[in-house]
Design a protein around this motif. Structure first.
Motif, PDB file in Angstrom:
ATOM      1  N   CYS A 110     -33.908  49.709 -70.239  1.00 35.92           N
ATOM      2  CA  CYS A 110     -33.261  50.696 -70.736  1.00 35.92           C
ATOM      3  C   CYS A 110     -33.009  50.584 -72.177  1.00 35.92           C
ATOM      4  O   CYS A 110     -32.829  49.583 -72.768  1.00 35.92           O
ATOM      5  CB  CYS A 110     -31.786  50.890 -70.249  1.00 35.92           C
ATOM      6  SG  CYS A 110     -31.003  52.563 -70.992  1.00 35.92           S
ATOM      7  N   LEU A 111     -33.514  51.439 -73.069  1.00 37.37           N
ATOM      8  CA  LEU A 111     -33.550  51.709 -74.392  1.00 37.37           C
ATOM      9  C   LEU A 111     -32.228  51.760 -74.970  1.00 37.37           C
ATOM     10  O   LEU A 111     -32.026  51.178 -76.298  1.00 37.37           O
ATOM     11  CB  LEU A 111     -34.514  52.509 -75.053  1.00 37.37           C
ATOM     12  CG  LEU A 111     -35.951  52.465 -74.489  1.00 37.37           C
ATOM     13  CD1 LEU A 111     -36.722  53.462 -74.904  1.00 37.37           C
ATOM     14  CD2 LEU A 111     -36.470  51.216 -74.811  1.00 37.37           C
TER      15      LEU A 111
ATOM     16  N   CYS B 153     -28.695  54.133 -69.405  1.00 35.81           N
ATOM     17  CA  CYS B 153     -28.291  55.374 -69.975  1.00 35.81           C
ATOM     18  C   CYS B 153     -28.759  56.761 -69.284  1.00 35.81           C
ATOM     19  O   CYS B 153     -28.355  57.606 -69.313  1.00 35.81           O
ATOM     20  CB  CYS B 153     -28.810  55.320 -71.454  1.00 35.81           C
ATOM     21  SG  CYS B 153     -30.694  56.032 -71.795  1.00 35.81           S
TER      22      CYS B 153
HETATM   23 ZN   LIG Z   1     -32.048  54.393 -70.829  1.00 32.09          ZN
END
Ligand SMILES: [Zn+2]
Length: 539
Positions: A63-64, A72
């Motif tokens: 996930c960024l 997220c």
């Molecule tokens: Zn994410």
């Protein structure tokens, strides 16, 4: 299994996973602190969230913009994994992927850096299905994993996974999910889906789901499809899924308390014909007796059954002594244990119900079944219960069913045509009536030497135990081998006489001919059978 609801409501974040907090908390912390391992093993029963957690973990690793370790579900990486378009996350089913070549390909391919994501993630389901050489190939990667690779292995059968693999994975054990947690989740899903599910209906489904959310959501979907929009309270769920309703259960328990075997069997027959599964019937009845017992003996109100209230139980309680409740729970539990191996579940449940109606017949229902078998043998050989002890010949309009065979036969004074079957005292092991049948079936199963020794043993049964009593050390050594005992147990199951089998050393004392103690339940059973020919003729 219908899985539309399950797929739609699959948790997307660690916080949404039900009933596995001990696992999700740890994984979330690891992700938040960037301390994720390169190899995980998720084990536990089906439908408890292993694959779901693996996917969430794959997102958490990539996930960024994670939130406290939870993915997220909005960034490119999360979205790609959610819709299965991410090319760096691989879901493999080891059941169809067992060979060493596939794992070698995987190994060659894993060394290349991921194309889009931070980590390449390999999720391997049912990993215990891999062949030995495939495990060895997998071990090589796990020993020196490239920095950009993560393995998440999942399995329902931990014991089939080599220790070398286990030692290189972080292991998490998934638990069956608590019934109340499942019910709560079902209520939430039902509210969103506009399914008219009531609390009692949710508990009924949770009871049937065996701790697996996947089962529970699948059952909810079935019930909702089959109910035609009717309210899904406990009875609504029961009707839609072919279960016995609480009302019928309470009625059944009341009839059992009154000893009305005929009415109980009629009730069960009607349920059976309307599609109720015998095992489900016995299971729910056992839950009812368990709840009655708890209520009788303690102040707690934790009911495991559903659809009935504490008041319903209070009305039944005066009809039962605690011992009888305990006997009922045990009898049904034993019957349920045998049902998996039973060639005819309906008969087994009927026998158990009969035993519940007549606890005075003693011991357990296996003893009862044995007595009925003995009775059938005697009836088949033309035996008619003696007028004095059994069918009340003088009773008003008594028309004892079978006497046409030999009117006025002096059954009591003449020696019976068949050898008397010893009427067993419930706990002392007695020679079995089916010895010849068993021995001849074993001829094909055992090797010749074992067979020749086993023939010299006394074969006794007490309750659900069968004992091979060896006359000397040598015989004992041979028949007590695990392999032999297992073979005998299997043969018994095939013959429809499931028993636990053990061996012991020593000659039997002279088998008691048993007329003294025999006056217990057996005569009662004879008279009962004479009164109820339809029931005695069950087979
Ligand atoms: Zn994410």
């Amino acid at each position: 299994m219908s899985l539309a609801l399950y797929n739609k409501w699959r948790p997307m974040r660690f916080d949404d996973v039900i009933g596995q907090e001990h696992i999700t908390r740890t994984l979330k912390n690891q992700a938040a602190q960037n301390r994720l391992s390169h190899a995980y093993l998720f084990c536990g029963p089906r439908g408890t969230g292993k694959t779901t957690c693996a996917r969430i973990l794959a997102k958490a690793a990539n996930c960024l913009s994670p939130v406290n370790g939870d993915p997220c579900n909005a960034c490119a990486a999360c979205l790609g994994i959610n819709d299965s378009s991410a090319t760096d996350v691989f879901e493999l089913d080891a059941a169809t992927y067992t060979g060493v070549d596939s794992i070698r390909d995987l190994r060659d391919e894993a060394v290349y850096a991921p194309s889009e994501l931070r980590k390449k993630v390999y999720i391997m389901d049912e990993v215990h299905m891999l062949s030995q050489s495939a495990f060895n190939a997998l071990l090589k990667i796990l020993e020196e994993p490239p920095e950009h690779v993560m393995f998440i292995l999942a399995s329902t059968e931990l014991h089939k996974i080599p220790a070398t693999i286990l030692s290189r994975c972080q292991r998490f054990e998934f638990r069956r999910i608590e019934r109340r947690d499942i019910a709560k989740r079902l209520m939430k899903v039902a509210a969103e889906e506009k399914i008219p599910l009531a609390d009692s209906g949710a508990l009924t489904i949770a009871h049937m789901s065996d701790g697996a959310m996947r089962n529970a959501l699948s059952l909810l979907e079935q019930a909702s499809a089959l109910s035609g929009g009717a309210a899904l309270d406990s009875d609504g769920v029961a009707k839609a899924l072919g279960l016995v309703t609480a009302e019928v259960l309470l009625n059944c328990a009341s009839l059992i308390a009154a000893g009305d075997a005929k009415a109980v069997l009629a009730l069960f027959a009607a349920q059976y014909e309307s599609g109720v599964e015998p095992a489900g019937f016995a299971d729910r009845l056992m839950a009812l007796y368990r709840d009655l017992l708890i209520r009788k003996t303690s102040d707690t109100d934790v009911l495991i059954g559903s659809g009935y209230t504490a008041d319903d139980l209070s009305r039944l309680l005066p009809q039962y002594a605690p011992e009888r409740l305990l006997f009922s729970v045990k009898t049904l539990r034993d019957a349920l244990l045998q049902l998996n191996r039973s060639p005819n579940r309906r008969i087994d449940v009927e026998m158990a119900l009969l035993a519940l109606c007549r606890p005075s017949l003693g011991g357990d229902y296996t003893a009862l079944a044995a007595r009925i078998a003995a009775l059938e043998a005697r009836v088949a050989a033309g035996f008619v219960p003696a007028a004095g002890t059994a069918a009340p010949a003088g009773a008003a309009g008594a028309e004892s069913p079978p006497p046409a065979a030999n009117p006025g036969a002096p059954a009591a004074s003449d020696p019976p045509a068949v050898p008397a079957v010893p009427a067993a005292a419930p706990d002392a092991p007695q020679p079995v009536s089916f010895r010849d049948e068993l021995i001849s079936a074993l001829r094909d199963t055992l090797d010749r030497m074992t067979y020749s020794y086993i023939k010299t043993c006394d074969i006794l049964a007490g309750g659900e135990k069968l004992i091979l009593r060896a006359p000397d050390d040598m015989t004992y050594e041979i028949v007590s081998k695990r392999k032999t005992l297992d073979a005998v147990a299997e043969t018994l199951a095939v013959l429809g006489r499931p028993h636990r089998v053990s061996a012991e050393l020593g000659r039997a004392a002279e088998a008691p001919s048993g007329d003294g103690a025999a006056a217990d339940g057996f005569d009662e059973l004879l008279s009962f059978a004479a009164d109820n020919p339809d029931i005695a003729g069950i087979r």
